[in-house]
Motif scaffolding. Structure first.
Motif, PDB file in Angstrom:
ATOM      1  N   ALA A  19       0.818  -1.217   0.000  1.00  0.00           N
ATOM      2  CA  ALA A  19       0.000   0.000   0.000  1.00  0.00           C
ATOM      3  C   ALA A  19       0.853   1.269   0.000  1.00  0.00           C
ATOM      4  CB  ALA A  19      -0.933  -0.004   1.204  1.00  0.00           C
ATOM      5  N   THR A  20       2.002   1.241   0.658  1.00  0.00           N
ATOM      6  CA  THR A  20       2.849   2.430   0.754  1.00  0.00           C
ATOM      7  C   THR A  20       3.287   2.929  -0.616  1.00  0.00           C
ATOM      8  OG1 THR A  20       3.658   1.712   2.908  1.00  0.00           O
ATOM      9  CG2 THR A  20       4.985   3.350   1.746  1.00  0.00           C
ATOM     10  N   TYR A  21       3.590   2.007  -1.534  1.00  0.00           N
ATOM     11  CA  TYR A  21       4.076   2.382  -2.861  1.00  0.00           C
ATOM     12  C   TYR A  21       3.039   2.161  -3.961  1.00  0.00           C
ATOM     13  CZ  TYR A  21       8.597   2.813  -0.646  1.00  0.00           C
ATOM     14  OH  TYR A  21       9.630   3.211   0.163  1.00  0.00           O
ATOM     15  N   ALA A  22       1.802   1.901  -3.598  1.00  0.00           N
ATOM     16  CA  ALA A  22       0.758   1.573  -4.582  1.00  0.00           C
ATOM     17  C   ALA A  22       0.607   2.646  -5.653  1.00  0.00           C
ATOM     18  CB  ALA A  22      -0.575   1.337  -3.879  1.00  0.00           C
ATOM     19  N   LYS A  23       0.834   3.898  -5.313  1.00  0.00           N
ATOM     20  CA  LYS A  23       0.668   4.975  -6.305  1.00  0.00           C
ATOM     21  C   LYS A  23       1.705   4.912  -7.408  1.00  0.00           C
ATOM     22  CE  LYS A  23       3.152   8.351  -3.465  1.00  0.00           C
ATOM     23  NZ  LYS A  23       3.012   9.603  -2.721  1.00  0.00           N
ATOM     24  N   TYR A  24       2.760   4.103  -7.236  1.00  0.00           N
ATOM     25  CA  TYR A  24       3.806   3.944  -8.246  1.00  0.00           C
ATOM     26  C   TYR A  24       3.675   2.644  -9.034  1.00  0.00           C
ATOM     27  CZ  TYR A  24       5.901   7.568  -5.322  1.00  0.00           C
ATOM     28  OH  TYR A  24       6.133   8.718  -4.596  1.00  0.00           O
ATOM     29  N   PHE A  25       2.546   1.952  -8.888  1.00  0.00           N
ATOM     30  CA  PHE A  25       2.325   0.670  -9.544  1.00  0.00           C
ATOM     31  C   PHE A  25       1.010   0.682 -10.298  1.00  0.00           C
ATOM     32  CE2 PHE A  25       5.487  -0.463  -6.516  1.00  0.00           C
ATOM     33  CZ  PHE A  25       6.055  -1.663  -6.903  1.00  0.00           C
ATOM     34  N   VAL A  26       0.949  -0.064 -11.390  1.00  0.00           N
ATOM     35  CA  VAL A  26      -0.297  -0.400 -12.058  1.00  0.00           C
ATOM     36  C   VAL A  26      -0.613  -1.807 -11.577  1.00  0.00           C
ATOM     37  CG1 VAL A  26      -1.383  -0.920 -14.272  1.00  0.00           C
ATOM     38  CG2 VAL A  26       0.178   1.033 -14.078  1.00  0.00           C
ATOM     39  N   GLY A  27      -1.739  -2.003 -10.912  1.00  0.00           N
ATOM     40  CA  GLY A  27      -2.078  -3.307 -10.340  1.00  0.00           C
ATOM     41  C   GLY A  27      -1.534  -3.439  -8.930  1.00  0.00           C
ATOM     42  N   ASN A  28      -1.741  -4.614  -8.348  1.00  0.00           N
ATOM     43  CA  ASN A  28      -1.332  -4.859  -6.962  1.00  0.00           C
ATOM     44  C   ASN A  28      -0.003  -5.583  -6.869  1.00  0.00           C
ATOM     45  OD1 ASN A  28      -3.623  -3.721  -5.648  1.00  0.00           O
ATOM     46  ND2 ASN A  28      -4.793  -5.545  -6.181  1.00  0.00           N
ATOM     47  N   SER A  29       0.807  -5.118  -5.930  1.00  0.00           N
ATOM     48  CA  SER A  29       2.052  -5.802  -5.602  1.00  0.00           C
ATOM     49  C   SER A  29       2.054  -6.083  -4.105  1.00  0.00           C
ATOM     50  CB  SER A  29       3.270  -4.955  -5.997  1.00  0.00           C
ATOM     51  OG  SER A  29       3.353  -3.792  -5.206  1.00  0.00           O
ATOM     52  N   TYR A  30       2.906  -7.005  -3.705  1.00  0.00           N
ATOM     53  CA  TYR A  30       2.989  -7.441  -2.318  1.00  0.00           C
ATOM     54  C   TYR A  30       4.448  -7.431  -1.898  1.00  0.00           C
ATOM     55  CZ  TYR A  30      -1.690  -8.784  -3.554  1.00  0.00           C
ATOM     56  OH  TYR A  30      -2.984  -8.738  -3.997  1.00  0.00           O
ATOM     57  N   LEU A  31       4.707  -6.959  -0.677  1.00  0.00           N
ATOM     58  CA  LEU A  31       6.079  -6.746  -0.225  1.00  0.00           C
ATOM     59  C   LEU A  31       6.354  -7.534   1.048  1.00  0.00           C
ATOM     60  CD1 LEU A  31       8.625  -5.040  -0.824  1.00  0.00           C
ATOM     61  CD2 LEU A  31       7.646  -3.264   0.637  1.00  0.00           C
ATOM     62  N   LYS A  32       7.426  -8.298   1.014  1.00  0.00           N
ATOM     63  CA  LYS A  32       7.872  -9.074   2.177  1.00  0.00           C
ATOM     64  C   LYS A  32       9.321  -8.692   2.460  1.00  0.00           C
ATOM     65  CE  LYS A  32       8.089 -12.616   5.093  1.00  0.00           C
ATOM     66  NZ  LYS A  32       7.308 -12.741   6.283  1.00  0.00           N
ATOM     67  N   ALA A  33       9.552  -7.954   3.548  1.00  0.00           N
ATOM     68  CA  ALA A  33      10.917  -7.594   3.941  1.00  0.00           C
ATOM     69  C   ALA A  33      11.621  -8.856   4.434  1.00  0.00           C
ATOM     70  CB  ALA A  33      10.885  -6.536   5.033  1.00  0.00           C
ATOM     71  N   LEU A  34      12.801  -9.117   3.893  1.00  0.00           N
ATOM     72  CA  LEU A  34      13.568 -10.306   4.282  1.00  0.00           C
ATOM     73  C   LEU A  34      14.742  -9.959   5.180  1.00  0.00           C
ATOM     74  CD1 LEU A  34      13.645 -12.163   0.848  1.00  0.00           C
ATOM     75  CD2 LEU A  34      12.057 -12.500   2.760  1.00  0.00           C
ATOM     76  N   ALA A  35      15.415  -8.859   4.892  1.00  0.00           N
ATOM     77  CA  ALA A  35      16.573  -8.452   5.693  1.00  0.00           C
ATOM     78  C   ALA A  35      16.754  -6.946   5.568  1.00  0.00           C
ATOM     79  CB  ALA A  35      17.828  -9.174   5.222  1.00  0.00           C
ATOM     80  N   ASN A  36      16.892  -6.310   6.707  1.00  0.00           N
ATOM     81  CA  ASN A  36      17.154  -4.878   6.743  1.00  0.00           C
ATOM     82  C   ASN A  36      18.205  -4.619   7.806  1.00  0.00           C
ATOM     83  OD1 ASN A  36      15.119  -3.798   4.875  1.00  0.00           O
ATOM     84  ND2 ASN A  36      13.670  -4.677   6.327  1.00  0.00           N
ATOM     85  N   SER A  37      19.298  -4.010   7.411  1.00  0.00           N
ATOM     86  CA  SER A  37      20.367  -3.690   8.343  1.00  0.00           C
ATOM     87  C   SER A  37      20.611  -2.193   8.319  1.00  0.00           C
ATOM     88  CB  SER A  37      21.655  -4.435   7.968  1.00  0.00           C
ATOM     89  OG  SER A  37      22.731  -3.936   8.737  1.00  0.00           O
ATOM     90  N   LYS A  38      20.344  -1.546   9.430  1.00  0.00           N
ATOM     91  CA  LYS A  38      20.566  -0.099   9.518  1.00  0.00           C
ATOM     92  C   LYS A  38      22.064   0.216   9.533  1.00  0.00           C
ATOM     93  CE  LYS A  38      16.238   0.929   9.758  1.00  0.00           C
ATOM     94  NZ  LYS A  38      15.560   1.356   8.586  1.00  0.00           N
ATOM     95  N   ASN A  39      22.879  -0.672  10.128  1.00  0.00           N
ATOM     96  CA  ASN A  39      24.319  -0.415  10.231  1.00  0.00           C
ATOM     97  C   ASN A  39      25.020  -0.472   8.880  1.00  0.00           C
ATOM     98  OD1 ASN A  39      24.120  -0.079  12.983  1.00  0.00           O
ATOM     99  ND2 ASN A  39      24.528  -2.221  13.417  1.00  0.00           N
ATOM    100  N   SER A  40      24.623  -1.410   8.027  1.00  0.00           N
ATOM    101  CA  SER A  40      25.305  -1.557   6.738  1.00  0.00           C
ATOM    102  C   SER A  40      24.434  -1.113   5.565  1.00  0.00           C
ATOM    103  CB  SER A  40      25.741  -3.010   6.540  1.00  0.00           C
ATOM    104  OG  SER A  40      24.608  -3.853   6.573  1.00  0.00           O
ATOM    105  N   ASN A  41      23.236  -0.610   5.842  1.00  0.00           N
ATOM    106  CA  ASN A  41      22.327  -0.132   4.798  1.00  0.00           C
ATOM    107  C   ASN A  41      22.035  -1.191   3.740  1.00  0.00           C
ATOM    108  OD1 ASN A  41      21.839   2.525   5.767  1.00  0.00           O
ATOM    109  ND2 ASN A  41      23.894   3.075   5.124  1.00  0.00           N
ATOM    110  N   VAL A  42      21.743  -2.404   4.191  1.00  0.00           N
ATOM    111  CA  VAL A  42      21.350  -3.489   3.294  1.00  0.00           C
ATOM    112  C   VAL A  42      19.851  -3.702   3.425  1.00  0.00           C
ATOM    113  CG1 VAL A  42      21.593  -5.937   2.759  1.00  0.00           C
ATOM    114  CG2 VAL A  42      23.596  -4.615   3.464  1.00  0.00           C
ATOM    115  N   ASN A  43      19.179  -3.808   2.295  1.00  0.00           N
ATOM    116  CA  ASN A  43      17.743  -4.050   2.292  1.00  0.00           C
ATOM    117  C   ASN A  43      17.455  -5.124   1.253  1.00  0.00           C
ATOM    118  OD1 ASN A  43      14.965  -4.025   1.928  1.00  0.00           O
ATOM    119  ND2 ASN A  43      14.798  -1.807   2.001  1.00  0.00           N
ATOM    120  N   ILE A  44      16.837  -6.219   1.686  1.00  0.00           N
ATOM    121  CA  ILE A  44      16.429  -7.293   0.774  1.00  0.00           C
ATOM    122  C   ILE A  44      14.940  -7.535   0.979  1.00  0.00           C
ATOM    123  CG2 ILE A  44      16.785  -9.668   0.022  1.00  0.00           C
ATOM    124  CD1 ILE A  44      19.563  -9.530   1.391  1.00  0.00           C
TER     125      ILE A  44
END
Length: 137
Positions: A19-44
């Motif tokens: 929902a956060t990024y829905a305005k940038y998509f045509v149709g529905n997408s689904y997001l599952k955060a797998l890994a987020n590291s604030k120290n090393s700025n890694v986002n998967i």
């Protein structure tokens, strides 16, 4: 090829409605955060697209790596021919490369999106419906 079961039961998980990024998509997408590291700025994240769903043209200020994990999708850089993505395909998106990605018209699609570093995303217009519908399955 409607592979809804394959994408919804992925080892990486299905995620919540994006929902956060829905305005940038045509149709529905689904997001599952797998890994987020604030120290090393890694986002998967695992991003799943329903059939016909795609994001708008956009660019990142840092490298993005996409790894297709389920279904059939598309990736296109501005000025280049769209590339079909199947599980196992990898795309390295260089910084400031205008592009879009999403599902094919008749297939669910999921990819891992990997970002390393602190960066920004600039969003542009939606992919033209005619251009998208003309893509060869």
């Amino acid at each position: 090829m409607n592979n809804e079961h394959e994408t919804k039961n992925s080892v990486f998980g299905f995620g919540d409605l994006n929902a956060t990024y829905a305005k940038y998509f045509v149709g529905n997408s689904y997001l599952k955060a797998l890994a987020n590291s604030k120290n090393s700025n890694v986002n998967i994240s695992n991003v799943t697209f329903e059939p016909g769903c795609r994001n708008n043209w956009h660019e990142h200020s840092i490298v993005q790596i996409l790894i297709a994990v389920a279904g059939e999708g598309w990736y296109q850089e501005q000025g280049k021919v769209a590339r079909k993505l199947l599980p196992g395909d990898v795309v390295i998106v260089e910084p400031h490369t205008k592009h879009w990605h999403g599902a094919s018209n008749n297939s669910w699609f999921a990819h891992l999106a990997i970002m390393v570093g602190e960066g920004t995303t600039t969003w542009f217009d939606a992919v033209d419906d005619t251009q998208y519908s003309d893509l060869t399955e």
